[in-house]
Design a protein around this motif. Structure first.
Motif, PDB file in Angstrom:
ATOM      1  N   MET A 143       0.848  -1.194   0.000  1.00  0.00           N
ATOM      2  CA  MET A 143       0.000   0.000   0.000  1.00  0.00           C
ATOM      3  C   MET A 143       0.882   1.242   0.000  1.00  0.00           C
ATOM      4  N   VAL A 173       0.394  -2.893   8.889  1.00  0.00           N
ATOM      5  CA  VAL A 173      -1.002  -3.155   8.538  1.00  0.00           C
ATOM      6  C   VAL A 173      -1.359  -2.325   7.305  1.00  0.00           C
ATOM      7  N   ARG A 174      -1.600  -3.001   6.207  1.00  0.00           N
ATOM      8  CA  ARG A 174      -1.939  -2.344   4.934  1.00  0.00           C
ATOM      9  C   ARG A 174      -0.916  -1.278   4.549  1.00  0.00           C
ATOM     10  N   GLY A 175       0.333  -1.518   4.887  1.00  0.00           N
ATOM     11  CA  GLY A 175       1.391  -0.599   4.495  1.00  0.00           C
ATOM     12  C   GLY A 175       1.331   0.747   5.167  1.00  0.00           C
ATOM     13  N   VAL A 198      -1.575   2.529   5.654  1.00  0.00           N
ATOM     14  CA  VAL A 198      -2.799   3.277   5.341  1.00  0.00           C
ATOM     15  C   VAL A 198      -3.695   3.276   6.582  1.00  0.00           C
ATOM     16  N   VAL A 249      -6.373   2.771   9.293  1.00  0.00           N
ATOM     17  CA  VAL A 249      -7.443   1.776   9.413  1.00  0.00           C
ATOM     18  C   VAL A 249      -8.181   1.991  10.732  1.00  0.00           C
ATOM     19  N   ARG A 274      -8.351  -4.323   9.999  1.00  0.00           N
ATOM     20  CA  ARG A 274      -7.663  -3.987   8.750  1.00  0.00           C
ATOM     21  C   ARG A 274      -8.591  -3.204   7.821  1.00  0.00           C
ATOM     22  N   PRO A 277      -9.932  -0.107   6.087  1.00  0.00           N
ATOM     23  CA  PRO A 277      -9.483   1.258   5.790  1.00  0.00           C
ATOM     24  C   PRO A 277     -10.515   2.300   6.224  1.00  0.00           C
TER      25      PRO A 277
END
Length: 217
Positions: free
Chosen positions: A1, A150-152, A154, A156, A161, A163
């Motif tokens: 991400m 976690v998701r690069g 981004v 959340v 997880r 967004p």
């Protein structure tokens, strides 16, 4: 991400104009920060880039862009420090910019070693820039978190997880916060409201519409 420029601006406190300016070299000076993921359209920043951008924004509170460029040139050219900018502790005091290390500090503008740093700065903590409150990077809202694992990174909903923008979009489309669990069982109404509030903050970094565009809208 990855982080698009608007989200990178919202999490760092920089403006979109500053981000574009910092990607370019100045007169006889190098760039401030080239996005790690993509420096051409679509421009995409990494989590480390966002940390570095927060450093630049805090430096800009006490130093001119010319001094920042000069300091970074000293760091990269004279000291041969080529790690990502986020790995360095840089501090400004109104007169210069310093590289703070465990056993010394180096004046990057006047190139003097072993100077005294009176105040260390944690760029992850909240601060103010031009009257705007820049939230803590790792928890921009009480129920919205940023974790590079976690998701690069981004943002959340805390403990999930999910967004933030997906939750915010549902509320924007008219879904009551009390029904958010129908779509995301782990997201509470309070967390959904935090996601919507953070999304509103991020959208405040949209560039202003041109008069003709505003009239058409």
């Amino acid at each position: 991400m990855a982080f698009d420029p608007k989200l990178a601006a919202a999490l760092s406190g920089a403006t979109l104009r500053q981000l574009a300016h910092w990607r370019k070299a100045g007169v006889n000076r190098g760039v401030v920060l080239i996005p790690e993921i993509s420096s051409t359209r679509p421009v995409l920043y990494s989590f480390r880039d966002v940390v570095a951008l927060r450093t630049c924004v805090k430096l800009r509170n006490d130093a001119s862009l010319q001094k920042i460029r000069r300091a970074l040139d000293t760091l990269r050219s004279d000291l041969q420090e080529h790690d990502h900018l986020s790995s360095y502790t840089l501090v400004a005091d109104g007169s210069s910019i310093y590289l703070a290390e465990s056993d010394q500090a180096v004046d990057l503008v006047r190139r003097k070693a072993n100077v005294v740093i009176h105040e260390m700065v944690d760029v992850l903590q909240p601060f103010y820039r031009d009257g705007r409150h820049i939230p803590p990077l790792l928890r921009p809202r009480a129920h919205v978190t940023v974790n590079p694992a976690v998701r690069g990174g981004v943002p959340v909903i805390e403990g999930t997880r999910v967004p933030y923008d997906e939750v915010a979009a549902l509320l924007r489309d008219g879904l009551p916060p009390e029904r958010i669990s129908e779509y995301y069982p782990s997201v509470t109404p309070t967390a959904a409201l935090d996601a919507a509030d953070f999304a509103e903050y991020v959208n405040s970094y949209d560039p202003p519409k041109e008069p003709r565009e505003a009239a058409a809208g």
